[in-house]
Motif scaffolding. Sequence first.
Motif, PDB file in Angstrom:
ATOM      1  N   GLU A 184      36.860  39.062  82.534  1.00  0.00           N
ATOM      2  CA  GLU A 184      38.239  38.586  82.029  1.00  0.00           C
ATOM      3  C   GLU A 184      38.849  40.060  81.581  1.00  0.00           C
ATOM      4  O   GLU A 184      40.349  40.477  82.034  1.00  0.00           O
ATOM      5  CB  GLU A 184      38.422  37.460  81.152  1.00  0.00           C
ATOM      6  N   ILE A 211      23.531  31.458  77.725  1.00  0.00           N
ATOM      7  CA  ILE A 211      24.831  30.851  77.641  1.00  0.00           C
ATOM      8  C   ILE A 211      25.707  31.930  77.053  1.00  0.00           C
ATOM      9  O   ILE A 211      26.944  32.469  77.403  1.00  0.00           O
ATOM     10  CB  ILE A 211      24.936  29.516  77.055  1.00  0.00           C
ATOM     11  N   ARG A 212      25.469  32.444  75.682  1.00  0.00           N
ATOM     12  CA  ARG A 212      26.076  33.478  75.130  1.00  0.00           C
ATOM     13  C   ARG A 212      26.378  34.702  75.963  1.00  0.00           C
ATOM     14  O   ARG A 212      27.421  35.225  75.925  1.00  0.00           O
ATOM     15  CB  ARG A 212      25.503  33.645  73.679  1.00  0.00           C
ATOM     16  N   ARG A 213      25.251  35.141  76.558  1.00  0.00           N
ATOM     17  CA  ARG A 213      25.455  36.377  77.266  1.00  0.00           C
ATOM     18  C   ARG A 213      26.410  36.058  78.516  1.00  0.00           C
ATOM     19  O   ARG A 213      27.250  37.016  78.877  1.00  0.00           O
ATOM     20  CB  ARG A 213      24.131  36.787  77.765  1.00  0.00           C
ATOM     21  N   ALA A 214      26.134  35.005  79.145  1.00  0.00           N
ATOM     22  CA  ALA A 214      27.021  34.641  80.322  1.00  0.00           C
ATOM     23  C   ALA A 214      28.509  34.709  79.845  1.00  0.00           C
ATOM     24  O   ALA A 214      29.488  35.217  80.453  1.00  0.00           O
ATOM     25  CB  ALA A 214      26.757  33.289  80.887  1.00  0.00           C
ATOM     26  N   GLU A 215      28.931  34.118  78.534  1.00  0.00           N
ATOM     27  CA  GLU A 215      30.024  34.070  78.207  1.00  0.00           C
ATOM     28  C   GLU A 215      30.447  35.343  77.924  1.00  0.00           C
ATOM     29  O   GLU A 215      31.773  35.617  78.223  1.00  0.00           O
ATOM     30  CB  GLU A 215      30.235  32.944  76.954  1.00  0.00           C
ATOM     31  N   GLU A 216      29.843  36.186  77.314  1.00  0.00           N
ATOM     32  CA  GLU A 216      30.297  37.450  77.023  1.00  0.00           C
ATOM     33  C   GLU A 216      30.582  38.344  78.294  1.00  0.00           C
ATOM     34  O   GLU A 216      31.488  39.018  78.225  1.00  0.00           O
ATOM     35  CB  GLU A 216      29.130  38.271  76.217  1.00  0.00           C
ATOM     36  N   ARG A 217      29.874  38.112  79.302  1.00  0.00           N
ATOM     37  CA  ARG A 217      30.144  38.583  80.642  1.00  0.00           C
ATOM     38  C   ARG A 217      31.387  38.319  81.276  1.00  0.00           C
ATOM     39  O   ARG A 217      32.110  39.290  81.682  1.00  0.00           O
ATOM     40  CB  ARG A 217      28.864  38.498  81.445  1.00  0.00           C
ATOM     41  N   ILE A 218      31.598  36.821  81.021  1.00  0.00           N
ATOM     42  CA  ILE A 218      32.855  36.460  81.331  1.00  0.00           C
ATOM     43  C   ILE A 218      34.094  37.020  80.773  1.00  0.00           C
ATOM     44  O   ILE A 218      35.064  37.543  81.422  1.00  0.00           O
ATOM     45  CB  ILE A 218      32.901  34.917  81.249  1.00  0.00           C
ATOM     46  N   ARG A 219      34.093  37.142  79.483  1.00  0.00           N
ATOM     47  CA  ARG A 219      35.009  37.665  78.664  1.00  0.00           C
ATOM     48  C   ARG A 219      35.269  39.124  79.023  1.00  0.00           C
ATOM     49  O   ARG A 219      36.352  39.674  79.208  1.00  0.00           O
ATOM     50  CB  ARG A 219      34.525  37.478  77.263  1.00  0.00           C
ATOM     51  N   GLU A 220      34.078  40.047  79.239  1.00  0.00           N
ATOM     52  CA  GLU A 220      34.227  41.277  79.517  1.00  0.00           C
ATOM     53  C   GLU A 220      34.814  41.335  80.825  1.00  0.00           C
ATOM     54  O   GLU A 220      35.699  42.218  81.192  1.00  0.00           O
ATOM     55  CB  GLU A 220      32.813  42.016  79.805  1.00  0.00           C
TER      56      GLU A 220
END
Length: 154
Positions: free
Chosen positions: A139, A128-137
């Motif tokens: 974005e 989940i943390r990695r997915a959220e980081e990819r989403i932020r990147e």
Amino acid sequence: MAKRVQAVEEKVGLIAQAQAEYEAIVEEVRGFCQKAQELRKQADELRRSGSIDPQVAKEVKQLLEQAEFFDQLADKKDGHPRLEAIRRLEELQREASGLRETVQHNKSVLARQKQDLDEVKEEAAAMIRRAEERIRETEQLLVFQMAKLEELEG
């Protein structure tokens, strides 16, 4: 698992009950043997008195017959019921032992499953943390690209 624990507790109760029954039989047999011993002792004392009175001889005979009766009661009690109590006790002990092993095994399995669950939770949290980081990147990349597009169009 609670059912297994309850079953073990019930078996422990049955074992205690069987042991109590066995002890009661043993005490009863001891009582019969003691009574027979006391009667023989009385008969011996009467014989040693040296009396030739027929009444004394009759009393000695009665005492020995009573002693024999108590010996027979002890033999009868000491036989079948005692063996049945021992068999029942051993059977219950084997069954309780098997249930204890099953409970111990189930506790080990449960501990392993909890550990696996904790590991899977950690992996899921990391994903989940990695997915959220990819989403932020993504974005941020999108914001950068939109700004560049506006710059080029504008």
